[in-house]
Design an enzyme around this catalytic site. Structure first.
Site, PDB file in Angstrom:
ATOM      1  N   TYR A   1      83.215  54.303  51.243  1.00 39.47           N
ATOM      2  CA  TYR A   1      83.405  52.975  51.823  1.00 39.47           C
ATOM      3  C   TYR A   1      83.009  51.884  50.831  1.00 39.47           C
ATOM      4  O   TYR A   1      83.728  50.902  50.638  1.00 39.47           O
ATOM      5  CB  TYR A   1      82.574  52.875  53.103  1.00 39.47           C
ATOM      6  CG  TYR A   1      82.709  51.579  53.856  1.00 39.47           C
ATOM      7  CD1 TYR A   1      83.858  51.299  54.590  1.00 39.47           C
ATOM      8  CD2 TYR A   1      81.687  50.635  53.840  1.00 39.47           C
ATOM      9  CE1 TYR A   1      83.975  50.104  55.297  1.00 39.47           C
ATOM     10  CE2 TYR A   1      81.794  49.449  54.548  1.00 39.47           C
ATOM     11  CZ  TYR A   1      82.944  49.189  55.268  1.00 39.47           C
ATOM     12  OH  TYR A   1      83.060  48.004  55.962  1.00 39.47           O
TER      13      TYR A   1
ATOM     14  N   LYS B   1      85.472  49.104  49.218  1.00 37.31           N
ATOM     15  CA  LYS B   1      85.236  47.688  49.497  1.00 37.31           C
ATOM     16  C   LYS B   1      84.905  46.890  48.242  1.00 37.31           C
ATOM     17  O   LYS B   1      85.213  45.693  48.164  1.00 37.31           O
ATOM     18  CB  LYS B   1      84.119  47.549  50.538  1.00 37.31           C
ATOM     19  CG  LYS B   1      84.544  47.939  51.943  1.00 37.31           C
ATOM     20  CD  LYS B   1      85.643  47.033  52.478  1.00 37.31           C
ATOM     21  CE  LYS B   1      85.905  47.238  53.951  1.00 37.31           C
ATOM     22  NZ  LYS B   1      86.962  46.347  54.476  1.00 37.31           N
TER      23      LYS B   1
END
Length: 310
Positions: free
Chosen positions: A171, A175
């Site tokens: 993640y 991101k």
């Protein structure tokens, strides 16, 4: 581009596509964009927080809520992980409303796992939605922005990427990649009056609710985060979509309850030169000690944002 700036309805005449808009942050953005005059494509595949399943109801309900309030909206259930799906979203905006002026890349999933237990298939799934997704939707919209000489992208990044967190390697990588994607879009498309910015949102959402709270301190932090409602992210997003911020591009902001931050971007902290060049020994004995005072600690977002929001 479209109608002149109106402080009461800053998106009058604009068409905005919001991904992941059936719940949480995306829902708040879609509703506020519509309240400010935008015609909205409400995209939501209707999956769980880990990206599983499909239910078109959330997106349809948000679109219906906008229409019931006098606005214009259509629902879309395509996946951002599919480029063909991204093209269909953009085409739906064109078919229904005649143009597209703004894209909010908000859709995301979480599958937390400590790195040595991270499954390759979970890496692929998280990167597909959280990084490839923003590329797909942005790339599908880009030719239309170029053709009309204007448009705005707003992408959601994360404090897990900008600062760090446990159990979120996939993640965080995705991101942080979004911030580089945004900057590249800003550089490449500035000549066409196209803007691209990132927001790091702090809010209690379905994704945050999946983060395990294994210690009293982590559980206490979760309780604090519950006070940060997802609709608090919408005003900054809508402002960045509007002509009122037409000069703002390539930036990373954070929104935390009633706080707004401009986040830093990587720049040199200290440089050293050695006549004749460096050997591994000289680096270890000279360069590293000289730079050590400026090293970043292994902190997490909760260490940097350690105070209670108000």
């Amino acid at each position: 581009m479209t109608e002149s700036y109106n402080p009461d309805r800053v998106l009058d005449g604009k068409v905005v596509l919001v991904t992941g808009a059936g719940r949480g942050i995306g829902r708040g953005i879609a509703l506020l964009a519509a309240a400010h005059g935008a015609k909205v494509v409400v995209n939501d595949v209707g999956a769980s927080g880990t990206g599983e399943g499909q239910d078109t109801t959330p997106g349809e309900e948000v679109a219906a809520e906008i229409r019931a309030s006098g606005g214009e909206a259509v629902a879309n259930a395509d996946s951002v992980a599919s480029y063909a799906g991204a093209e269909r979203m953009v085409q739906q905006a064109l078919d229904c409303f005649g143009r597209i002026d703004g894209v909010v890349n908000n859709a995301g999933i979480l599958r937390d796992a400590i790195f040595h237990k991270l499954a390759p298939e979970d890496w692929d799934a998280v990167v597909a939605v959280n990084l490839t997704g923003p590329f797909n939707v942005s790339r599908a919209a880009a030719p239309h922005f170029r053709g009309q000489n204007g448009g705005a992208f707003v992408h959601m990044t994360s404090a897990s990427a900008l600062i760090g967190n446990f159990g979120q390697a996939h993640y965080s990588a995705a991101k942080l990649g979004v911030t580089a994607l945004s900057k590249s879009i800003a550089l490449d498309m500035q000549r066409f009056n196209v803007r691209s910015n990132c927001i790091c949102p702090f809010a209690w959402t379905r994704l945050v609710a999946t983060i395990p709270g294994d210690t009293p301190a982590e559980r206490e932090r979760v309780e604090r985060m519950k006070q940060m409602s997802p609709d608090k992210i919408a005003p900054l997003t809508v402002s960045l979509l509007s002509d009122a911020t037409a000069e703002v591009t390539g930036q990373i902001f954070a929104s935390r309850n009633h706080e707004i931050f401009l986040m830093g971007q990587s720049r040199p902290l200290r440089g050293m030169q050695r006549e004749g060049g460096w050997t591994p020994h000289h680096i270890a004995s000279h360069a590293i000690p000289a730079m050590r005072a400026m090293f970043y600690p292994l902190d997490r977002s909760s260490d940097v944002f350690g105070w209670d929001p108000v």
